[in-house]
Design a protein around this motif. Sequence first.
Motif, PDB file in Angstrom:
ATOM      1  N   LEU A 246      -0.446   9.327  12.104  1.00 33.27           N
ATOM      2  CA  LEU A 246      -0.686   7.933  11.738  1.00 33.27           C
ATOM      3  C   LEU A 246      -1.792   7.867  10.691  1.00 33.27           C
ATOM      4  CD1 LEU A 246      -0.306   4.861  12.302  1.00 33.27           C
ATOM      5  CD2 LEU A 246      -2.122   5.117  14.019  1.00 33.27           C
ATOM      6  N   ILE A 247      -1.526   7.182   9.583  1.00 30.04           N
ATOM      7  CA  ILE A 247      -2.542   6.964   8.557  1.00 30.04           C
ATOM      8  C   ILE A 247      -3.300   5.698   8.950  1.00 30.04           C
ATOM      9  CG2 ILE A 247      -2.993   6.551   6.113  1.00 30.04           C
ATOM     10  CD1 ILE A 247      -1.747   9.343   6.772  1.00 30.04           C
ATOM     11  N   PRO A 248      -4.589   5.827   9.287  1.00 28.85           N
ATOM     12  CA  PRO A 248      -5.342   4.649   9.736  1.00 28.85           C
ATOM     13  C   PRO A 248      -5.608   3.671   8.592  1.00 28.85           C
ATOM     14  CG  PRO A 248      -6.791   6.555   9.603  1.00 28.85           C
ATOM     15  CD  PRO A 248      -5.403   7.038   9.293  1.00 28.85           C
ATOM     16  N   GLU A 249      -5.651   2.394   8.944  1.00 29.42           N
ATOM     17  CA  GLU A 249      -5.907   1.358   7.936  1.00 29.42           C
ATOM     18  C   GLU A 249      -7.245   1.550   7.245  1.00 29.42           C
ATOM     19  OE1 GLU A 249      -5.049  -2.811   8.563  1.00 29.42           O
ATOM     20  OE2 GLU A 249      -3.613  -2.267  10.134  1.00 29.42           O
ATOM     21  N   SER A 250      -8.173   2.227   7.890  1.00 30.44           N
ATOM     22  CA  SER A 250      -9.486   2.458   7.271  1.00 30.44           C
ATOM     23  C   SER A 250      -9.369   3.269   5.987  1.00 30.44           C
ATOM     24  CB  SER A 250     -10.417   3.167   8.257  1.00 30.44           C
ATOM     25  OG  SER A 250      -9.896   4.427   8.631  1.00 30.44           O
ATOM     26  N   LEU A 251      -8.244   3.975   5.777  1.00 33.53           N
ATOM     27  CA  LEU A 251      -8.047   4.771   4.562  1.00 33.53           C
ATOM     28  C   LEU A 251      -7.281   4.020   3.481  1.00 33.53           C
ATOM     29  CD1 LEU A 251      -7.195   8.304   5.975  1.00 33.53           C
ATOM     30  CD2 LEU A 251      -9.402   7.334   5.348  1.00 33.53           C
ATOM     31  N   TYR A 252      -6.854   2.809   3.764  1.00 34.16           N
ATOM     32  CA  TYR A 252      -6.018   2.073   2.819  1.00 34.16           C
ATOM     33  C   TYR A 252      -6.725   1.750   1.510  1.00 34.16           C
ATOM     34  CZ  TYR A 252      -2.263   1.295   6.218  1.00 34.16           C
ATOM     35  OH  TYR A 252      -1.239   1.450   7.110  1.00 34.16           O
TER      36      TYR A 252
ATOM     37  N   GLY B  71       4.591  -1.669  10.864  1.00 33.81           N
ATOM     38  CA  GLY B  71       3.729  -1.649   9.690  1.00 33.81           C
ATOM     39  C   GLY B  71       2.772  -0.476   9.667  1.00 33.81           C
ATOM     40  N   GLU B  72       3.089   0.555  10.427  1.00 37.52           N
ATOM     41  CA  GLU B  72       2.246   1.747  10.454  1.00 37.52           C
ATOM     42  C   GLU B  72       2.828   2.799   9.522  1.00 37.52           C
ATOM     43  OE1 GLU B  72       0.852   1.498  15.086  1.00 37.52           O
ATOM     44  OE2 GLU B  72       2.845   2.280  14.616  1.00 37.52           O
ATOM     45  N   ILE B  73       1.935   3.511   8.837  1.00 37.51           N
ATOM     46  CA  ILE B  73       2.357   4.552   7.902  1.00 37.51           C
ATOM     47  C   ILE B  73       2.149   5.908   8.558  1.00 37.51           C
ATOM     48  CG2 ILE B  73       1.897   5.646   5.677  1.00 37.51           C
ATOM     49  CD1 ILE B  73       1.013   2.855   4.672  1.00 37.51           C
ATOM     50  N   GLY B  74       3.181   6.737   8.478  1.00 38.62           N
ATOM     51  CA  GLY B  74       3.093   8.087   9.012  1.00 38.62           C
ATOM     52  C   GLY B  74       3.400   9.110   7.941  1.00 38.62           C
ATOM     53  N   PHE B  75       2.648  10.206   7.942  1.00 38.70           N
ATOM     54  CA  PHE B  75       2.876  11.336   7.035  1.00 38.70           C
ATOM     55  C   PHE B  75       3.175  12.559   7.874  1.00 38.70           C
ATOM     56  CE2 PHE B  75       0.645  10.636   2.714  1.00 38.70           C
ATOM     57  CZ  PHE B  75       1.045   9.314   2.670  1.00 38.70           C
ATOM     58  N   ARG B  76       4.049  13.390   7.365  1.00 41.18           N
ATOM     59  CA  ARG B  76       4.383  14.642   8.039  1.00 41.18           C
ATOM     60  C   ARG B  76       3.439  15.746   7.555  1.00 41.18           C
ATOM     61  NH1 ARG B  76      10.445  16.724   8.718  1.00 41.18           N
ATOM     62  NH2 ARG B  76      10.036  17.972  10.552  1.00 41.18           N
ATOM     63  N   PHE B  77       2.896  16.497   8.501  1.00 38.77           N
ATOM     64  CA  PHE B  77       1.954  17.577   8.229  1.00 38.77           C
ATOM     65  C   PHE B  77       2.395  18.842   8.949  1.00 38.77           C
ATOM     66  CE2 PHE B  77      -0.815  13.871   7.845  1.00 38.77           C
ATOM     67  CZ  PHE B  77      -1.696  14.207   6.836  1.00 38.77           C
TER      68      PHE B  77
ATOM     69  N   PHE C 198       0.835  -1.200   0.000  1.00 41.69           N
ATOM     70  CA  PHE C 198       0.000   0.000   0.000  1.00 41.69           C
ATOM     71  C   PHE C 198       0.874   1.255   0.000  1.00 41.69           C
ATOM     72  CE2 PHE C 198      -2.232   3.389   2.300  1.00 41.69           C
ATOM     73  CZ  PHE C 198      -3.245   3.608   1.390  1.00 41.69           C
ATOM     74  N   PHE C 199       1.931   1.255   0.812  1.00 44.95           N
ATOM     75  CA  PHE C 199       2.860   2.393   0.851  1.00 44.95           C
ATOM     76  C   PHE C 199       3.432   2.621  -0.551  1.00 44.95           C
ATOM     77  CE2 PHE C 199       7.075   4.269   1.952  1.00 44.95           C
ATOM     78  CZ  PHE C 199       6.624   5.391   2.628  1.00 44.95           C
ATOM     79  N   ASP C 200       3.799   1.541  -1.231  1.00 47.29           N
ATOM     80  CA  ASP C 200       4.317   1.655  -2.601  1.00 47.29           C
ATOM     81  C   ASP C 200       3.249   2.195  -3.560  1.00 47.29           C
ATOM     82  OD1 ASP C 200       6.891   0.864  -2.005  1.00 47.29           O
ATOM     83  OD2 ASP C 200       6.528  -1.244  -2.476  1.00 47.29           O
ATOM     84  N   LYS C 201       1.988   1.826  -3.336  1.00 47.47           N
ATOM     85  CA  LYS C 201       0.907   2.322  -4.180  1.00 47.47           C
ATOM     86  C   LYS C 201       0.762   3.842  -4.022  1.00 47.47           C
ATOM     87  CE  LYS C 201      -3.035  -0.081  -4.547  1.00 47.47           C
ATOM     88  NZ  LYS C 201      -4.405  -0.546  -4.233  1.00 47.47           N
TER      89      LYS C 201
END
Length: 95
Positions: free
Chosen positions: A80-86, A45-51, A10-13
């Motif tokens: 943290l980008i929640p899995e619900s947005l994947y 396995g958690e995705i983080g974005f900087r804001f 998903f991160f690669d997507k």
Amino acid sequence: MKTWEEKLAFFDKIIDNHPELERKGKTMPYTSANGHMFSLLNKAGEIGFRFSKEKGEAFMSKYDTTRFKSHGSFMQGYVLIPESLYNDLDCLPNT
């Protein structure tokens, strides 16, 4: 719950939607621009974005998420980008 490999896919997507970006890091994938990291996948396995502070607070409120944690510490400015947005790339911030 998704496996680490599924989360990496998903991160690669996300990155594939932005051809100007390149995934870096072997054990902890991340992206950066102008020498500043702005997204990453941690070992959990958690995705983080900087804001910015304002955008981060708005995103956390809208999507019921929290600050991003890696190696046991909260990373300043990261959400943290929640899995619900994947399944909805359009909800993710435009990096």
